[in-house]
Design an enzyme around this catalytic site. Structure first.
Site, PDB file in Angstrom:
ATOM      1  N   ASP A   7      50.141  41.968  44.025  1.00  0.00           N
ATOM      2  CA  ASP A   7      50.954  42.731  44.149  1.00  0.00           C
ATOM      3  C   ASP A   7      51.835  43.764  45.093  1.00  0.00           C
ATOM      4  OD1 ASP A   7      49.285  43.353  45.933  1.00  0.00           O
ATOM      5  OD2 ASP A   7      48.122  45.214  45.045  1.00  0.00           O
ATOM      6  N   HIS A   8      51.821  44.116  44.685  1.00  0.00           N
ATOM      7  CA  HIS A   8      53.333  45.037  45.608  1.00  0.00           C
ATOM      8  C   HIS A   8      53.400  44.326  47.466  1.00  0.00           C
ATOM      9  CE1 HIS A   8      51.523  48.153  45.256  1.00  0.00           C
ATOM     10  NE2 HIS A   8      51.682  49.001  46.100  1.00  0.00           N
ATOM     11  N   CYS A  64      46.228  40.729  46.997  1.00  0.00           N
ATOM     12  CA  CYS A  64      46.238  42.664  47.585  1.00  0.00           C
ATOM     13  C   CYS A  64      46.607  42.891  48.505  1.00  0.00           C
ATOM     14  CB  CYS A  64      46.112  43.474  46.349  1.00  0.00           C
ATOM     15  SG  CYS A  64      44.053  43.339  47.111  1.00  0.00           S
ATOM     16  N   THR A  66      44.094  44.514  50.392  1.00  0.00           N
ATOM     17  CA  THR A  66      43.158  44.481  50.940  1.00  0.00           C
ATOM     18  C   THR A  66      42.385  43.013  50.389  1.00  0.00           C
ATOM     19  OG1 THR A  66      41.810  45.620  49.341  1.00  0.00           O
ATOM     20  CG2 THR A  66      42.654  46.350  51.093  1.00  0.00           C
ATOM     21  N   HIS A  97      29.947  25.442  47.366  1.00  0.00           N
ATOM     22  CA  HIS A  97      28.320  25.717  46.289  1.00  0.00           C
ATOM     23  C   HIS A  97      29.229  27.295  45.366  1.00  0.00           C
ATOM     24  CE1 HIS A  97      26.109  26.561  50.037  1.00  0.00           C
ATOM     25  NE2 HIS A  97      27.477  25.138  50.464  1.00  0.00           N
ATOM     26  N   HIS A 133      23.147  23.839  43.271  1.00  0.00           N
ATOM     27  CA  HIS A 133      24.739  25.404  42.663  1.00  0.00           C
ATOM     28  C   HIS A 133      25.094  25.784  40.905  1.00  0.00           C
ATOM     29  CE1 HIS A 133      24.589  25.711  47.037  1.00  0.00           C
ATOM     30  NE2 HIS A 133      24.754  24.659  47.601  1.00  0.00           N
TER      31      HIS A 133
HETATM   32  C1  RB5 Z   1      48.168  48.959  47.293  1.00  0.00           C
HETATM   33  O1  RB5 Z   1      48.778  49.434  47.570  1.00  0.00           O
HETATM   34  C2  RB5 Z   1      46.428  49.215  47.597  1.00  0.00           C
HETATM   35  O2  RB5 Z   1      45.924  49.600  47.115  1.00  0.00           O
HETATM   36  C3  RB5 Z   1      46.533  47.270  47.049  1.00  0.00           C
HETATM   37  O3  RB5 Z   1      47.107  46.098  47.301  1.00  0.00           O
HETATM   38  C4  RB5 Z   1      45.225  46.593  47.207  1.00  0.00           C
HETATM   39  O4  RB5 Z   1      44.941  46.922  48.199  1.00  0.00           O
HETATM   40  C5  RB5 Z   1      43.701  46.989  46.572  1.00  0.00           C
HETATM   41  O5  RB5 Z   1      42.540  46.868  46.451  1.00  0.00           O
END
Ligand code: RB5
Length: 142
Positions: A7-8, A64, A66, A97, A133
């Protein structure tokens, strides 16, 4: 063939991953996004997850902010084992694993140096094929 999606929030780190893949002549298909304009991460998670689950691509990399949202979304697709990794040990272990078929990372969590070491470990480590496994992975699909 490696399926790529972000994503961005993940876009800046994905540019580094693409440069690494290019430098190492590793083929990939990029499912986007292609800029830092705000988008919804499940869209890209599902594109990559389906490419891997359908056998079009052997592995995937999702990024993304996180790594959490995009890995949760990918893991909703049957046959996908997406592993969120923030260290090299986990990237290696999840291949050995769990036979993880998608690597997820958080671009706002780790820097590019570590991320590329994680990518290298994920792509180069084979599944152990140990019976225990294999059995446990089969239980995930039950
Ligand atoms: C986007 O702002 C953020 O929420 C996304 O990139 C991600 O971290 C979501 O889990």
């Amino acid at each position: 063939m490696i399926a790529l999606g972000c994503d961005h929030g993940g876009f800046p780190l994905m540019k580094e991953v693409i440069a690494y893949l290019d430098a190492n002549h590793i083929p990939y298909e990029n499912f986007g996004t292609f800029s830092e304009e705000s988008v919804d991460y499940p869209v890209y998670a599902k594109k990559v997850a389906h490419a891997v689950a359908d056998g079009k691509c052997e592995k995937g990399i999702l990024i993304c902010g996180t790594g959490i949202g995009i890995s949760i979304a990918a893991n909703k697709v049957k046959g996908i084992r997406a592993a969120l990794c923030g260290d090299v040990f986990s990237a290696k272990a999840t291949r050995e694993h769990n036979d993880a078929n998608i690597l997820a990372m958080g671009a706002r969590v780790i820097g590019p140096g570590l991320a590329l070491e994680i990518v290298k470990a994920f792509l180069e480590t084979p599944f152990s094929n140990d019976a225990r496994h294999v059995r446990r992975i089969a239980q995930i699909e039950d």
